[in-house]
Structure formats: structure tokens, C-alpha cells
Design a protein around this motif. Structure first.
Motif, short mmCIF file in Angstrom:
data_model
loop_
_atom_site.label_atom_id
_atom_site.label_comp_id
_atom_site.label_asym_id
_atom_site.label_seq_id
_atom_site.Cartn_x
_atom_site.Cartn_y
_atom_site.Cartn_z
N VAL A 197 -3.12 1.91 -4.06
CA VAL A 197 -2.68 3.31 -4.03
C VAL A 197 -3.82 4.16 -3.49
O VAL A 197 -4.91 4.17 -4.05
CB VAL A 197 -2.26 3.79 -5.43
CG1 VAL A 197 -1.72 5.22 -5.36
CG2 VAL A 197 -1.24 2.85 -6.05
N SER A 198 -3.56 4.85 -2.42
CA SER A 198 -4.59 5.69 -1.80
C SER A 198 -4.35 7.15 -2.18
O SER A 198 -3.22 7.59 -2.35
CB SER A 198 -4.57 5.52 -0.29
OG SER A 198 -3.30 5.86 0.24
N SER A 199 -5.46 7.88 -2.23
CA SER A 199 -5.37 9.30 -2.62
C SER A 199 -5.11 10.19 -1.42
O SER A 199 -5.20 9.76 -0.29
CB SER A 199 -6.66 9.72 -3.31
OG SER A 199 -7.76 9.48 -2.46
N PRO B 78 -4.23 6.40 -7.82
CA PRO B 78 -5.22 5.42 -7.33
C PRO B 78 -5.68 4.44 -8.41
O PRO B 78 -6.00 3.28 -8.10
CB PRO B 78 -6.36 6.30 -6.84
CG PRO B 78 -5.68 7.56 -6.40
CD PRO B 78 -4.58 7.77 -7.39
N GLY C 134 3.66 8.03 -4.74
CA GLY C 134 4.72 7.16 -4.25
C GLY C 134 5.20 6.16 -5.30
O GLY C 134 4.76 6.18 -6.44
N SER D 104 0.84 -1.19 0.00
CA SER D 104 0.00 0.00 0.00
C SER D 104 0.88 1.24 0.00
O SER D 104 1.87 1.31 0.74
CB SER D 104 -0.89 0.00 1.24
OG SER D 104 -1.79 -1.09 1.21
N VAL D 105 0.51 2.21 -0.81
CA VAL D 105 1.30 3.43 -0.93
C VAL D 105 0.36 4.59 -1.23
O VAL D 105 -0.73 4.39 -1.78
CB VAL D 105 2.36 3.26 -2.05
CG1 VAL D 105 1.71 3.10 -3.40
CG2 VAL D 105 3.36 4.40 -2.04
N GLN D 106 0.78 5.76 -0.87
CA GLN D 106 -0.02 6.95 -1.19
C GLN D 106 0.26 7.40 -2.61
O GLN D 106 1.32 7.11 -3.19
CB GLN D 106 0.30 8.07 -0.21
CG GLN D 106 -0.26 7.84 1.20
CD GLN D 106 -0.15 9.07 2.07
OE1 GLN D 106 0.78 9.85 1.93
NE2 GLN D 106 -1.11 9.25 2.95
N ALA D 107 -0.69 8.10 -3.17
CA ALA D 107 -0.53 8.64 -4.52
C ALA D 107 0.76 9.46 -4.60
O ALA D 107 1.08 10.22 -3.69
CB ALA D 107 -1.73 9.49 -4.90
N THR E 28 -4.29 0.89 -8.67
CA THR E 28 -4.66 -0.15 -7.70
C THR E 28 -5.16 -1.38 -8.43
O THR E 28 -6.10 -1.30 -9.23
CB THR E 28 -5.73 0.38 -6.74
OG1 THR E 28 -5.18 1.44 -5.96
CG2 THR E 28 -6.21 -0.74 -5.82
#
Length: 125
Positions: free
Chosen positions: A123-125, A87, A16, A11-14, A90
């Protein structure tokens, strides 16, 4: 037979980055053409990047300039470097291999007969 084992998802943030790896074993000729695909629930596999034995590559338009496919021949490992993730990236990512899928050049729509189990990228926003 060819065995493919993916790793490196997470899991990573946008914005990244992640680096996926695919450890390959089995008949070398069968792995002449290697690729990364991805799949989201309810959708079919989408070709992300393909690497032919001669080094030619092809990328999906959605990842051009952000993703890089490469092969470490000494370690029999395929990589996918993913930068500036969004995102929409994902998905479950799969490594694939085949002897003939790149017969006429790397092709996102080629037929691959060997697949790994997949590694999840979120990928989270």
C-alpha cells in the motif's frame, strides 16, 4: 494434509481495497479454524483475522472496521476483504488452517499447523 493457496495480493494506493482469497483442499475437519496472518521483514507473524467453523470471528484492533474475513464453503475458499488500506497494511499475507486453533473460540494467537505460501500486499501513500 491440507493445501492452501493464496491469491489476490498486489499494489494499491492508500484508501484502496483488495480482496485476498485462499483456495483450500484436503481434510475438511483440519480446516475447521481458518485465519489470515501477515508478516513484514524482520517481524514475526501477526494475526489479522480468524474465522471459526461456527462463524465466530476475531480481528486485530488495527484492522477492525476495515477488514472482513469470510468463507465460501461451496468453493472451499477463504476470503479477506480489505478496505480503506493504509501503508501500515503492507505485508506478506498468509492463509492458515488448523483443526484445534479455535477450540475455545477464534484466537489471534492460536497455533496453526497448515500455511499457504503467502501473497504480497503493498500500500503506497
Amino acid at each position: 494434509q491440507v493445501q492452501l493457496v493464496e491469491s489476490g495480493g498486489g499494489s494499491v494506493q492508500a484508501g484502496g481495497s483488495l480482496r485476498l482469497s485462499c483456495a483450500a483442499s484436503g481434510y475438511t475437519n483440519t480446516r475447521a479454524c481458518m485465519a489470515w496472518f501477515r508478516q513484514t521483514p524482520g517481524k514475526s507473524h501477526e494475526g489479522v483475522a480468524v474465522l471459526a467453523k461456527d462463524g465466530r470471528t476475531v480481528y486485530a484492533d488495527s484492522v477492525k472496521g476495515r477488514f472482513t474475513i469470510s468463507r465460501d464453503n461451496d468453493k472451499d475458499t477463504l476470503h479477506l476483504q480489505m478496505n480503506n488500506l493504509i501503508p501500515e497494511d503492507t505485508a506478506m499475507y498468509f492463509c492458515a488452517a488448523d483443526k484445534l486453533a479455535c477450540l475455545y473460540g477464534p484466537n489471534l494467537h492460536g497455533t496453526f499447523n497448515y500455511w499457504g505460501q503467502g501473497t504480497q500486499v503493498t500500500v503506497s501513500s
